[in-house]
Motif scaffolding. Structure first.
Motif, mmCIF file in Angstrom:
data_model
loop_
_atom_site.group_PDB
_atom_site.id
_atom_site.type_symbol
_atom_site.label_atom_id
_atom_site.label_comp_id
_atom_site.label_asym_id
_atom_site.label_seq_id
_atom_site.Cartn_x
_atom_site.Cartn_y
_atom_site.Cartn_z
ATOM 1 N N THR A 124 -3.460 2.266 -3.470
ATOM 2 C CA THR A 124 -2.602 3.075 -2.618
ATOM 3 C C THR A 124 -1.562 3.805 -3.460
ATOM 4 O O THR A 124 -1.431 3.568 -4.656
ATOM 5 N N ALA A 125 -0.832 4.678 -2.803
ATOM 6 C CA ALA A 125 0.277 5.413 -3.412
ATOM 7 C C ALA A 125 1.235 5.759 -2.276
ATOM 8 O O ALA A 125 0.917 5.510 -1.104
ATOM 9 N N PRO A 126 2.401 6.316 -2.576
ATOM 10 C CA PRO A 126 3.337 6.647 -1.496
ATOM 11 C C PRO A 126 2.752 7.535 -0.405
ATOM 12 O O PRO A 126 3.191 7.478 0.749
ATOM 13 N N ASN A 127 1.741 8.343 -0.742
ATOM 14 C CA ASN A 127 1.104 9.195 0.261
ATOM 15 C C ASN A 127 -0.401 8.935 0.362
ATOM 16 O O ASN A 127 -1.150 9.797 0.827
ATOM 17 N N VAL A 128 -0.838 7.738 -0.038
ATOM 18 C CA VAL A 128 -2.254 7.361 0.057
ATOM 19 C C VAL A 128 -2.391 6.000 0.739
ATOM 20 O O VAL A 128 -1.879 4.992 0.243
ATOM 21 N N LYS A 275 2.548 5.662 7.450
ATOM 22 C CA LYS A 275 2.831 4.812 6.297
ATOM 23 C C LYS A 275 1.553 4.603 5.489
ATOM 24 O O LYS A 275 0.453 4.634 6.054
ATOM 25 N N PRO A 276 1.666 4.374 4.188
ATOM 26 C CA PRO A 276 0.489 4.148 3.336
ATOM 27 C C PRO A 276 -0.029 2.713 3.471
ATOM 28 O O PRO A 276 -0.017 1.925 2.535
ATOM 29 N N ASP A 277 -0.495 2.389 4.676
ATOM 30 C CA ASP A 277 -0.953 1.034 4.967
ATOM 31 C C ASP A 277 -2.348 0.783 4.400
ATOM 32 O O ASP A 277 -3.089 1.719 4.051
ATOM 33 N N GLN A 278 -2.716 -0.478 4.356
ATOM 34 C CA GLN A 278 -4.076 -0.895 4.027
ATOM 35 C C GLN A 278 -4.642 -1.603 5.255
ATOM 36 O O GLN A 278 -4.194 -2.694 5.618
#
Length: 360
Positions: A124-128, A275-278
């Motif tokens: 992830t990343a702040p926008n991924v 939000k960059p959730d999983q």
């Protein structure tokens, strides 16, 4: 892969592979792009992803405007396509194959105001953000179905690549089958491709020649179920319901359902709450299912499978509960159950799978 088609897409927003669903004049809609690793076609992974896109359109109407590019190879081509979608003004981009992970992250760094959702990855990343379905849960139930129907006690599995996602499916399918039929063995052939109908067909025929009378696949085309139909054997489809391609052979299908998730992500961008959730959803979240039952599956067996689905959904049945042994006798887990970290590090075949896993 159709690189000419991709070049055309990059050259102009009106290329044939890009379809738009535009809303009426007025408020500016959220532009949402999708990148598919295989042709949409009439079944399979990208088909099911595209059904999710259409569901999102139906739910959100003129709040969104969608675009997709199909048949995009993993690697440099993917990076170019993802960047092009960002440059065209898409503020939410879904990249829907494991091999799109690093290209997505690279482009995301260049477009910090764009939100990205990558399917089946783990970075992830702040926008991924990332999303995945717990395919292995439905695979276990499909294994029970196969274990009941096999007469040779040999099942066949056409895999894509020996990565954890694929190995989870193979191992869950095997454990499910052996839970009702301990004599079952599963033979695997890797196609080393997500979508290559010729390779998939050759692998399926080879497995049938090795005595398999029920085959399944973790690849994108309908080639495996069609091979079973031609040979008069059973098949369990993957990604989407393929009954129309194998009306006699298909026992059922392991399917994935992305529409509600896509809709939720788009609405969050619209609301400013993204939000960059999983997210990793299974039966409980209704992201996977076993459906598309063929005429050879009676109501009693369907009911048995539903009981197992419900047990997995409520947590009373864990697909990877101990004991877990590899097919060469090594104890992986003596007690408890595999957690998500263990699932995502899976690099072995369980008891019942025939063959050796190539070292990665």
């Amino acid at each position: 892969m159709n690189t000419r088609l991709i070049r055309q897409t990059l050259a102009a927003a009106t290329a044939a592979t890009c379809l738009w669903a535009a809303g009426p004049a007025g408020a500016e809609p959220l532009k949402v792009g999708f990148v598919y690793v295989s042709p949409v076609g009439e079944a399979g992974w990208s088909w099911q992803q595209d059904l999710g896109r259409k569901y999102m359109e139906q739910q959100l109407g003129d709040k969104v405007k969608t675009q997709y590019v199909e048949d995009v190879p993993e690697g440099a081509d993917a990076e170019r396509v993802i960047r092009d979608l960002a440059q065209q003004g898409n503020k939410l981009i879904f990249t829907t194959s494991f091999g799109f992970m690093n290209p997505t992250l690279k482009v995301a760094r260049q477009f910090p105001d764009v939100k990205f959702v990558h399917s089946t990855g783990y970075k992830t990343a702040p926008n991924v953000a990332t999303t995945n379905a717990r395919f292995y849960q439905a695979r276990y139930v499909a294994g029970i179905l196969a274990g009941h129907k096999t007469q040779t006690n040999v099942l066949g599995y056409v895999g894509a690549y020996p990565i954890p996602e694929v190995l989870q499916g193979i191992n869950a399918f095997t454990r499910g089958a052996r839970s009702v039929n301990p004599k079952v063995t599963v033979r695997v052939i890797m196609a080393n491709s997500w979508f290559d109908p010729g390779k998939e067909r050759d692998a399926a025929l080879a497995l049938l020649d090795q005595g398999a009378d029920v085959i399944t696949h973790h690849t994108d085309s309908t080639a495996v179920v069609q091979a079973a139909e031609e040979r008069g054997k059973w098949a369990i489809a993957y990604h989407s319901d393929m009954l129309k391609f194998a009306p006699h052979a298909q026992l059922g299908a392991v399917t994935h359902h992305w529409g509600p998730y896509f809709t939720k992500e788009a609405q969050a961008v619209l609301d400013g709450t993204w939000k960059p959730d999983q997210v990793w959803g299974g039966f409980k979240e209704k992201m996977v299912d076993v459906e598309g039952f063929g005429p050879a599956v009676d109501d009693a067996l369907k009911a048995e499978l539903k009981v197992k689905e419900d047990a997995i959904a409520d947590g009373s049945l864990n697909v990877f509960a101990a004991p877990i042994k590899t097919n060469d006798g090594k104890v992986v887990l003596a007690e408890g159950a595999l957690d998500d970290k263990g699932l995502n590090a899976m690099n072995y075949y369980v008891e019942g799978v025939v063959g050796t896993l190539a070292k990665q």
